[in-house]
Design a protein around this motif. Sequence first.
Motif, PDB file in Angstrom:
ATOM      1  N   ALA A  76       6.756   9.181 -10.484  1.00 56.88           N
ATOM      2  CA  ALA A  76       8.194   9.493 -10.567  1.00 56.88           C
ATOM      3  C   ALA A  76       8.957   8.892  -9.393  1.00 56.88           C
ATOM      4  CB  ALA A  76       8.405  11.002 -10.621  1.00 56.88           C
ATOM      5  N   HIS A  77       8.390   8.976  -8.200  1.00 60.99           N
ATOM      6  CA  HIS A  77       9.055   8.414  -7.018  1.00 60.99           C
ATOM      7  C   HIS A  77       9.051   6.892  -7.076  1.00 60.99           C
ATOM      8  CE1 HIS A  77       8.367  12.337  -4.562  1.00 60.99           C
ATOM      9  NE2 HIS A  77       9.379  12.427  -5.391  1.00 60.99           N
ATOM     10  N   GLY A  78       7.967   6.317  -7.530  1.00 61.46           N
ATOM     11  CA  GLY A  78       7.905   4.861  -7.672  1.00 61.46           C
ATOM     12  C   GLY A  78       8.933   4.344  -8.663  1.00 61.46           C
ATOM     13  N   GLN A  79       9.099   5.051  -9.774  1.00 57.78           N
ATOM     14  CA  GLN A  79      10.104   4.660 -10.769  1.00 57.78           C
ATOM     15  C   GLN A  79      11.511   4.805 -10.214  1.00 57.78           C
ATOM     16  OE1 GLN A  79       9.136   7.121 -14.110  1.00 57.78           O
ATOM     17  NE2 GLN A  79       7.326   5.912 -14.653  1.00 57.78           N
TER      18      GLN A  79
ATOM     19  N   LEU B  36      11.690   7.575  -0.257  1.00 63.26           N
ATOM     20  CA  LEU B  36      11.944   6.850   0.991  1.00 63.26           C
ATOM     21  C   LEU B  36      11.297   7.555   2.181  1.00 63.26           C
ATOM     22  CD1 LEU B  36      15.655   5.764   0.444  1.00 63.26           C
ATOM     23  CD2 LEU B  36      13.613   4.307   0.374  1.00 63.26           C
ATOM     24  N   ARG B  37      11.339   8.867   2.163  1.00 64.37           N
ATOM     25  CA  ARG B  37      10.691   9.636   3.227  1.00 64.37           C
ATOM     26  C   ARG B  37       9.177   9.409   3.209  1.00 64.37           C
ATOM     27  NH1 ARG B  37      11.585  16.073   3.951  1.00 64.37           N
ATOM     28  NH2 ARG B  37       9.619  16.199   2.865  1.00 64.37           N
ATOM     29  N   SER B  38       8.592   9.392   2.028  1.00 60.69           N
ATOM     30  CA  SER B  38       7.155   9.139   1.897  1.00 60.69           C
ATOM     31  C   SER B  38       6.794   7.731   2.333  1.00 60.69           C
ATOM     32  CB  SER B  38       6.701   9.356   0.453  1.00 60.69           C
ATOM     33  OG  SER B  38       6.813  10.697   0.084  1.00 60.69           O
ATOM     34  N   LEU B  39       7.628   6.761   1.947  1.00 68.86           N
ATOM     35  CA  LEU B  39       7.381   5.376   2.356  1.00 68.86           C
ATOM     36  C   LEU B  39       7.419   5.241   3.873  1.00 68.86           C
ATOM     37  CD1 LEU B  39       9.441   3.333  -0.251  1.00 68.86           C
ATOM     38  CD2 LEU B  39       6.951   3.388  -0.003  1.00 68.86           C
TER      39      LEU B  39
ATOM     40  N   VAL C 275      17.514  11.863  -9.786  1.00 68.19           N
ATOM     41  CA  VAL C 275      17.330  10.505  -9.259  1.00 68.19           C
ATOM     42  C   VAL C 275      17.549  10.501  -7.749  1.00 68.19           C
ATOM     43  CG1 VAL C 275      18.186   8.123  -9.310  1.00 68.19           C
ATOM     44  CG2 VAL C 275      17.939   9.411 -11.454  1.00 68.19           C
ATOM     45  N   LYS C 276      18.614  11.138  -7.285  1.00 66.93           N
ATOM     46  CA  LYS C 276      18.897  11.186  -5.851  1.00 66.93           C
ATOM     47  C   LYS C 276      17.753  11.840  -5.086  1.00 66.93           C
ATOM     48  CE  LYS C 276      23.940  11.251  -5.685  1.00 66.93           C
ATOM     49  NZ  LYS C 276      25.096  12.029  -5.249  1.00 66.93           N
ATOM     50  N   SER C 277      17.273  12.947  -5.601  1.00 63.23           N
ATOM     51  CA  SER C 277      16.186  13.668  -4.951  1.00 63.23           C
ATOM     52  C   SER C 277      14.916  12.822  -4.894  1.00 63.23           C
ATOM     53  CB  SER C 277      15.927  14.974  -5.709  1.00 63.23           C
ATOM     54  OG  SER C 277      14.831  15.653  -5.164  1.00 63.23           O
ATOM     55  N   ARG C 278      14.596  12.180  -5.997  1.00 66.03           N
ATOM     56  CA  ARG C 278      13.380  11.353  -6.030  1.00 66.03           C
ATOM     57  C   ARG C 278      13.479  10.167  -5.088  1.00 66.03           C
ATOM     58  NH1 ARG C 278      12.161  11.599 -12.528  1.00 66.03           N
ATOM     59  NH2 ARG C 278      11.352  13.726 -12.501  1.00 66.03           N
TER      60      ARG C 278
ATOM     61  N   ASP D 213       0.832  -1.207   0.000  1.00 62.55           N
ATOM     62  CA  ASP D 213       0.000   0.000   0.000  1.00 62.55           C
ATOM     63  C   ASP D 213       0.867   1.259   0.000  1.00 62.55           C
ATOM     64  OD1 ASP D 213      -2.276  -1.567   0.038  1.00 62.55           O
ATOM     65  OD2 ASP D 213      -2.616  -1.314   2.204  1.00 62.55           O
ATOM     66  N   ALA D 214       1.934   1.233   0.794  1.00 60.65           N
ATOM     67  CA  ALA D 214       2.827   2.386   0.867  1.00 60.65           C
ATOM     68  C   ALA D 214       3.496   2.634  -0.486  1.00 60.65           C
ATOM     69  CB  ALA D 214       3.880   2.179   1.954  1.00 60.65           C
ATOM     70  N   LEU D 215       3.912   1.564  -1.151  1.00 60.01           N
ATOM     71  CA  LEU D 215       4.528   1.716  -2.470  1.00 60.01           C
ATOM     72  C   LEU D 215       3.545   2.282  -3.485  1.00 60.01           C
ATOM     73  CD1 LEU D 215       6.661  -1.534  -2.647  1.00 60.01           C
ATOM     74  CD2 LEU D 215       7.514   0.810  -2.683  1.00 60.01           C
ATOM     75  N   ARG D 216       2.310   1.824  -3.422  1.00 57.77           N
ATOM     76  CA  ARG D 216       1.290   2.317  -4.349  1.00 57.77           C
ATOM     77  C   ARG D 216       0.946   3.784  -4.094  1.00 57.77           C
ATOM     78  NH1 ARG D 216      -0.652  -3.060  -3.965  1.00 57.77           N
ATOM     79  NH2 ARG D 216      -1.984  -2.538  -2.205  1.00 57.77           N
ATOM     80  N   SER D 217       1.239   4.274  -2.902  1.00 60.48           N
ATOM     81  CA  SER D 217       0.919   5.672  -2.580  1.00 60.48           C
ATOM     82  C   SER D 217       1.931   6.654  -3.161  1.00 60.48           C
ATOM     83  CB  SER D 217       0.823   5.859  -1.062  1.00 60.48           C
ATOM     84  OG  SER D 217       2.116   5.849  -0.470  1.00 60.48           O
ATOM     85  N   LEU D 218       3.052   6.155  -3.654  1.00 61.42           N
ATOM     86  CA  LEU D 218       4.082   7.031  -4.219  1.00 61.42           C
ATOM     87  C   LEU D 218       3.627   7.626  -5.548  1.00 61.42           C
ATOM     88  CD1 LEU D 218       7.305   4.889  -3.683  1.00 61.42           C
ATOM     89  CD2 LEU D 218       6.545   6.856  -2.336  1.00 61.42           C
TER      90      LEU D 218
END
Length: 71
Positions: free
Chosen positions: A19-22, A56-59, A48-51, A11-16
């Motif tokens: 761009a963040h998921g990729q 990770l912060r969102s997860l 890439v680093k920023s995303r 669920d957490a991954l799907r919430s990204l």
Amino acid sequence: MCAATEGKGHDALRSLTPAHGQAIQSTVFADRTTQQATEARGDPQGTVKSRVYYALRSLKSALEAGGVRPS
């Protein structure tokens, strides 16, 4: 990892955002450095680093909101 925790992880991954998921897909799940992901995707390394950082912060926030705590 128990099934409930695994489900919360999905669920957490799907919430990204896409761009963040990729970014997570092309680094963490592909076992690549940000430099390797940059070369594979053609995005600037800073992007890439920023995303990855914000993903990770969102997860972490999504998992904590779901009651998952680090062990």
